[in-house]
Design a protein around this motif. Structure first.
Motif, mmCIF file in Angstrom:
data_model
loop_
_atom_site.group_PDB
_atom_site.id
_atom_site.type_symbol
_atom_site.label_atom_id
_atom_site.label_comp_id
_atom_site.label_asym_id
_atom_site.label_seq_id
_atom_site.Cartn_x
_atom_site.Cartn_y
_atom_site.Cartn_z
ATOM 1 N N GLN A 1 0.820 -1.211 0.000
ATOM 2 C CA GLN A 1 0.000 0.000 0.000
ATOM 3 C C GLN A 1 0.856 1.264 0.000
ATOM 4 N N GLU A 2 2.112 1.184 0.491
ATOM 5 C CA GLU A 2 2.960 2.386 0.554
ATOM 6 C C GLU A 2 3.411 2.865 -0.836
ATOM 7 N N TYR A 3 3.283 1.953 -1.842
ATOM 8 C CA TYR A 3 3.714 2.329 -3.188
ATOM 9 C C TYR A 3 2.527 2.584 -4.127
ATOM 10 N N GLN A 4 1.344 2.780 -3.549
ATOM 11 C CA GLN A 4 0.143 2.891 -4.371
ATOM 12 C C GLN A 4 0.191 4.125 -5.272
ATOM 13 N N THR A 5 0.644 5.247 -4.746
ATOM 14 C CA THR A 5 0.707 6.492 -5.532
ATOM 15 C C THR A 5 1.693 6.349 -6.698
ATOM 16 N N GLU A 6 2.873 5.808 -6.418
ATOM 17 C CA GLU A 6 3.883 5.611 -7.473
ATOM 18 C C GLU A 6 3.384 4.629 -8.528
ATOM 19 N N PHE A 7 2.662 3.601 -8.087
ATOM 20 C CA PHE A 7 2.142 2.613 -9.039
ATOM 21 C C PHE A 7 1.136 3.255 -9.992
ATOM 22 N N GLU A 8 0.303 4.165 -9.479
ATOM 23 C CA GLU A 8 -0.672 4.839 -10.348
ATOM 24 C C GLU A 8 0.024 5.672 -11.427
ATOM 25 N N SER A 9 1.116 6.342 -11.056
ATOM 26 C CA SER A 9 1.874 7.127 -12.052
ATOM 27 C C SER A 9 2.525 6.209 -13.100
ATOM 28 N N VAL A 10 2.960 4.992 -12.659
ATOM 29 C CA VAL A 10 3.537 4.010 -13.599
ATOM 30 C C VAL A 10 2.474 3.555 -14.591
ATOM 31 N N VAL A 11 1.249 3.291 -14.100
ATOM 32 C CA VAL A 11 0.157 2.859 -14.972
ATOM 33 C C VAL A 11 -0.181 3.951 -15.985
ATOM 34 N N GLU A 12 -0.199 5.204 -15.548
ATOM 35 C CA GLU A 12 -0.465 6.306 -16.466
ATOM 36 C C GLU A 12 0.604 6.387 -17.566
ATOM 37 N N TYR A 13 1.858 6.211 -17.170
ATOM 38 C CA TYR A 13 2.979 6.248 -18.137
ATOM 39 C C TYR A 13 2.841 5.129 -19.177
ATOM 40 N N LEU A 14 2.548 3.892 -18.725
ATOM 41 C CA LEU A 14 2.432 2.756 -19.649
ATOM 42 C C LEU A 14 1.204 2.886 -20.528
ATOM 43 N N ALA A 15 0.109 3.405 -19.990
ATOM 44 C CA ALA A 15 -1.094 3.606 -20.798
ATOM 45 C C ALA A 15 -0.832 4.614 -21.909
ATOM 46 N N GLU A 16 -0.093 5.646 -21.567
ATOM 47 C CA GLU A 16 0.258 6.656 -22.588
ATOM 48 C C GLU A 16 1.150 6.053 -23.668
ATOM 49 N N GLN A 17 2.120 5.216 -23.275
ATOM 50 C CA GLN A 17 3.010 4.581 -24.251
ATOM 51 C C GLN A 17 2.246 3.646 -25.192
ATOM 52 N N ASN A 18 1.186 2.982 -24.681
ATOM 53 C CA ASN A 18 0.393 2.069 -25.504
ATOM 54 C C ASN A 18 -0.807 2.760 -26.164
ATOM 55 N N LYS A 19 -0.917 4.085 -25.977
ATOM 56 C CA LYS A 19 -1.978 4.893 -26.582
ATOM 57 C C LYS A 19 -3.372 4.390 -26.150
ATOM 58 N N LEU A 20 -3.485 4.158 -24.828
ATOM 59 C CA LEU A 20 -4.742 3.711 -24.230
ATOM 60 C C LEU A 20 -5.061 4.605 -23.030
ATOM 61 N N SER A 21 -6.319 4.598 -22.636
ATOM 62 C CA SER A 21 -6.682 5.263 -21.385
ATOM 63 C C SER A 21 -6.297 4.366 -20.219
ATOM 64 N N VAL A 22 -6.296 4.923 -19.003
ATOM 65 C CA VAL A 22 -5.898 4.139 -17.832
ATOM 66 C C VAL A 22 -6.853 2.971 -17.612
ATOM 67 N N GLU A 23 -8.168 3.199 -17.793
ATOM 68 C CA GLU A 23 -9.157 2.134 -17.589
ATOM 69 C C GLU A 23 -8.997 1.040 -18.648
ATOM 70 N N ASP A 24 -8.818 1.460 -19.913
ATOM 71 C CA ASP A 24 -8.620 0.462 -20.981
ATOM 72 C C ASP A 24 -7.346 -0.343 -20.758
ATOM 73 N N PHE A 25 -6.277 0.323 -20.325
ATOM 74 C CA PHE A 25 -5.018 -0.392 -20.083
ATOM 75 C C PHE A 25 -5.188 -1.410 -18.957
ATOM 76 N N LYS A 26 -5.953 -1.026 -17.896
ATOM 77 C CA LYS A 26 -6.174 -1.958 -16.782
ATOM 78 C C LYS A 26 -6.976 -3.167 -17.232
ATOM 79 N N SER A 27 -8.009 -2.932 -18.028
ATOM 80 C CA SER A 27 -8.797 -4.066 -18.528
ATOM 81 C C SER A 27 -7.982 -4.929 -19.478
#
Length: 576
Positions: free
Chosen positions: A517-543
Motif C-alpha cells: 500500500q505504501e507504493y500505491q501512488t507511485e504505481f498509479e503514475s507508472v500505470v499512467e505512463y504505460l497507458a500513454e506509451q500504448n496509446k490507451l486510457s488508464v481504464e482500458d489499459f487496466k482491462s
C-alpha cells in the motif's frame, strides 16, 4: 662511393670490436637494443668520392648504427637528427656534437662612430670595420654594435639602439641595412632573413644565357664552351644541321649550369649534371627539368640506385638454368620467382620475400602500438571494406576460420574475459536490451526494444526504481512473458528494485500491488505512463492487463496467431 666489408668481434657486456681486412683494430662500439641473432650483424667502411669515410653497422641488412662525423663514435640512429638527403636518412653528426657546435657562439662588443658617409665599428684592439651609411641614425641616442660568429659559420655585424636591433649586415652584399630592407623570418637575428630583399631577388631571378659555337664534321657534333670542346656522334640520327644551335644556361638561384642543343628551337640534347656529357633526351628519365627530363642521365642515376645496380645472373636450380639476382638484405643470389614484382632489375624488387617477411615481422613486434593504432584508424575509415573481407574469408574457408577462432579463444581465455567484461560495462544498455529481447524472442513475442528506448525509460524514472526509488534496479516486464502476451517493447518495460522484481514474479501487477500500500501512488503514475506509451486510457489499459492474465496463450497458439496482444484485445472488445 666504395664499400668495404669489416670484421666484427664480440666481447662481453655487448662490446663489439671492428677490424679491417688486414686485421688492424679500428674502433669499438656498443648497441643499446637487444639483437636476437648476432650472426646477422655486419659492418662496412663507406668511402665517398670526396674522401669522407664512415663506418655503418647492419642487422639483417638494415642500418642500425653509424659513425659520427665529428666525435667518430659509433652510435644508434636515434642519436642523430633526421635528414632524408644523407645516409640512413640521418644527419652526418650526432645530436650532442651538433648542439655543442650550435651553442659555440663568439660575441664581440664594438663601439660605433658615425660620419656623413660611413659607420666605423671599433673593437678593444682598435681594429676598424667600415661600412656605408644606409640609414638615418639621428633618432637613436645609444648606438652600439656586436660582431657575432656562431657555430653555423655565420659572421655578422648587428647594430643596436640600447637593446633593440635597428640594423644588421646582409650575408650577400655585406652592407649594414635597416630591418625594413629584409624579409621577415622568425629564426634569424632581428626576425629577418640573412639576405636583404634586393640580394634575394637577384639571386633567384638572375639567369645568364650564353650562345655557343656549333660545328659538325663527319657526323660528329662539337661545341666550344670556352674552356674545352664537347663532342657527340650523330650516327643513326637525322637532323637539320643548318638549324642546330647551342646555349650555356646558368641560373644562380637554382644553381643550374647546363648546356642545351636545339633543333628548330626544340631541345634534342642536353648535358648531364653528374657526368657532364652531352646525351640525347632518351638517355634521361622523364622529369620537370629542361626538355621535360631529369637533370641526371639514366646511367648516372642507376649508379646511385641500389635496386637498379644489381645485375641479373644465370644460376642453376633443380637442374635448370634460370635467371636470378642477389638480395640486398641477405646477400644471397636467388631466382627471380622468390622476389615480388617491382621496378628493379628483372621487374622485381631488390629484397627477397623471405627477408621481407622477416622485416615485417620484426617491425610488428617492435612497434605493436603503432601497428594496432594504424589498423584501428584504417578500420574506422573504411569499415565496410574490412567487414566484407572477413565475410569473404569466412565463406571461402569456414572450417579453418572456426578452428583459428577456437585456438585463439582457448589460448587467450583470461584476456577474452577481461575484454568481454570491459565491453559489457561500456555497453550496458546494449547488453540489457539484447537480453530482454532474447527472452521475448524465445517465446515468439515482439522484441523491438532499442538501446535509445531503454535509455529513455531510465531517464524518465531518474535511473531509479519506479516504486521504491532505489538505485539497485532490474528491468521488469509489466505483463509477464509467461502469459503469452505483450513482449519486450517500450510500453511494457519498467525499472524495479531487485526485491520488488523478485516478489512480483509472474503475478498480475494490479493484484500484486495490493500487498504494498505504501507504493500505491507511485504505481498509479507508472500505470499512467504505460497507458500513454500504448496509446490507451488508464481504464482500458487496466482491462487489457486483466484480459492478458485471464487469457494466457501457449507457444503453439502464438505460432498460429502471431498478432500483437493489443490488436487481438481491441478486436474482441469491438465485437462485444
Amino acid at each position: 662511393m666504395q664499400k668495404n666489408v669489416l670484421d666484427i668481434r664480440i666481447e662481453d657486456n655487448k662490446v663489439f670490436f671492428i677490424y679491417n681486412s688486414k686485421g688492424d683494430f679500428l674502433c669499438e662500439f656498443k648497441i643499446k637494443k637487444e639483437i636476437n641473432d648476432l650472426s646477422r650483424l655486419t659492418a662496412e667502411l663507406i668511402t665517398y668520392n670526396n674522401g669522407y669515410e664512415m663506418i655503418a653497422i647492419y642487422n639483417n641488412g638494415k642500418v642500425i648504427s653509424k659513425q659520427c662525423g665529428i666525435c667518430k663514435k659509433i652510435l644508434d640512429l636515434d642519436e642523430f637528427h633526421s635528414s632524408k638527403s644523407n645516409f640512413a636518412s640521418t644527419s652526418p653528426s650526432c645530436k650532442s656534437c651538433v648542439s655543442h657546435k650550435m651553442k659555440r657562439t663568439i660575441e664581440t662588443s664594438l663601439t660605433v662612430e658615425v660620419t656623413r658617409e660611413y659607420f666605423i665599428f671599433k673593437d678593444q684592439s682598435l681594429n676598424e670595420f667600415i661600412f656605408n651609411k644606409n640609414l638615418d641614425v639621428s633618432p637613436y641616442m645609444n648606438l652600439r654594435a656586436i660582431h657575432k660568429i656562431d657555430g653555423r659559420g655565420s659572421d655578422i655585424f648587428i647594430l643596436y639602439d640600447e637593446d633593440k636591433i635597428i640594423a644588421k649586415q646582409c650575408n650577400s652584399c655585406f652592407e649594414i641595412l635597416p630591418l625594413l630592407a629584409f624579409s621577415k623570418h622568425d629564426r634569424s637575428y632581428g626576425k629577418c632573413r640573412p639576405k636583404c630583399k634586393e640580394c634575394e631577388s637577384n639571386s633567384v631571378r638572375k639567369t645568364l644565357i650564353f650562345p655557343l659555337e656549333v660545328n659538325c664534321k663527319n657526323n660528329t657534333l662539337s661545341i666550344n664552351t670556352g674552356k674545352d670542346f664537347l663532342q657527340i656522334s650523330l650516327q643513326n640520327h637525322e637532323f637539320d644541321l643548318s638549324n642546330i644551335s647551342a646555349e650555356h644556361i646558368i641560373c644562380e638561384g637554382r644553381k643550374v649550369n647546363i648546356i642545351l642543343i636545339y633543333e628548330n628551337n626544340e631541345i634534342i640534347l642536353k648535358q648531364c649534371n653528374s657526368c657532364k656529357e652531352l646525351k640525347f633526351l632518351l638517355n634521361f628519365h622523364k622529369g620537370s627539368s629542361f626538355g621535360n627530363r631529369n637533370p641526371v642521365c639514366r646511367k648516372c642515376r642507376n649508379k646511385t640506385s641500389m635496386r637498379r645496380n644489381i645485375p641479373i645472373e644465370k644460376i642453376e636450380f633443380n637442374n635448370q638454368v634460370l635467371e636470378g639476382k642477389e638480395c640486398t638484405k641477405c646477400k644471397v643470389v636467388k631466382i627471380l620467382v622468390e622476389f615480388r614484382n617491382g621496378k628493379g632489375p628483372g621487374e622485381k624488387v631488390s629484397i627477397c620475400m623471405e627477408c621481407e617477411h622477416l622485416w615485417h615481422k620484426e617491425y610488428r613486434e617492435e612497434n605493436k602500438d603503432v601497428v594496432s593504432q594504424r589498423k584501428k584508424h584504417s578500420y574506422y575509415k573504411t569499415p565496410e571494406k574490412y567487414r566484407n573481407r572477413v565475410k569473404q574469408n569466412y565463406t571461402n574457408a569456414p572450417e579453418s576460420w572456426k578452428e583459428k577462432s577456437r585456438r585463439y579463444y582457448s589460448d587467450n581465455k583470461k584476456k577474452r574475459k577481461l575484454q568481454i567484461r570491459d565491453w559489457n560495462i561500456k555497453n550496458q544498455n546494449r547488453v540489457t536490451s539484447y537480453k530482454l529481447n532474447y527472452s521475448a524472442r524465445k517465446k515468439s513475442l515482439p522484441d523491438t526494444l532499442t538501446e535509445q528506448e531503454l535509455e529513455e525509460i531510465k531517464k524518465h524514472f531518474s535511473y531509479k526504481c519506479a516504486l521504491s526509488r532505489s538505485t539497485d534496479i532490474q528491468f521488469d516486464h509489466f505483463i509477464c512473458l509467461d502469459s503469452g502476451h505483450a513482449g519486450t517493447f517500450k510500453g511494457n518495460i519498467i525499472p524495479l528494485s531487485t526485491s520488488l522484481n523478485a516478489s512480483k514474479n509472474n503475478n498480475n501487477p494490479f493484484e500484486w500491488i495490493k500487498r504494498f500500500q505504501e507504493y500505491q501512488t507511485e504505481f498509479e503514475s507508472v500505470v499512467e505512463y504505460l497507458a500513454e506509451q500504448n496509446k490507451l486510457s488508464v481504464e482500458d489499459f487496466k482491462s487489457f492487463v486483466y484480459w492478458c492474465y485471464n487469457n494466457q496463450r501457449s507457444i503453439n497458439q502464438l505460432a498460429k496467431d502471431n498478432r500483437n496482444s493489443i490488436d487481438i484485445w481491441k478486436d474482441i472488445k469491438y465485437i462485444e
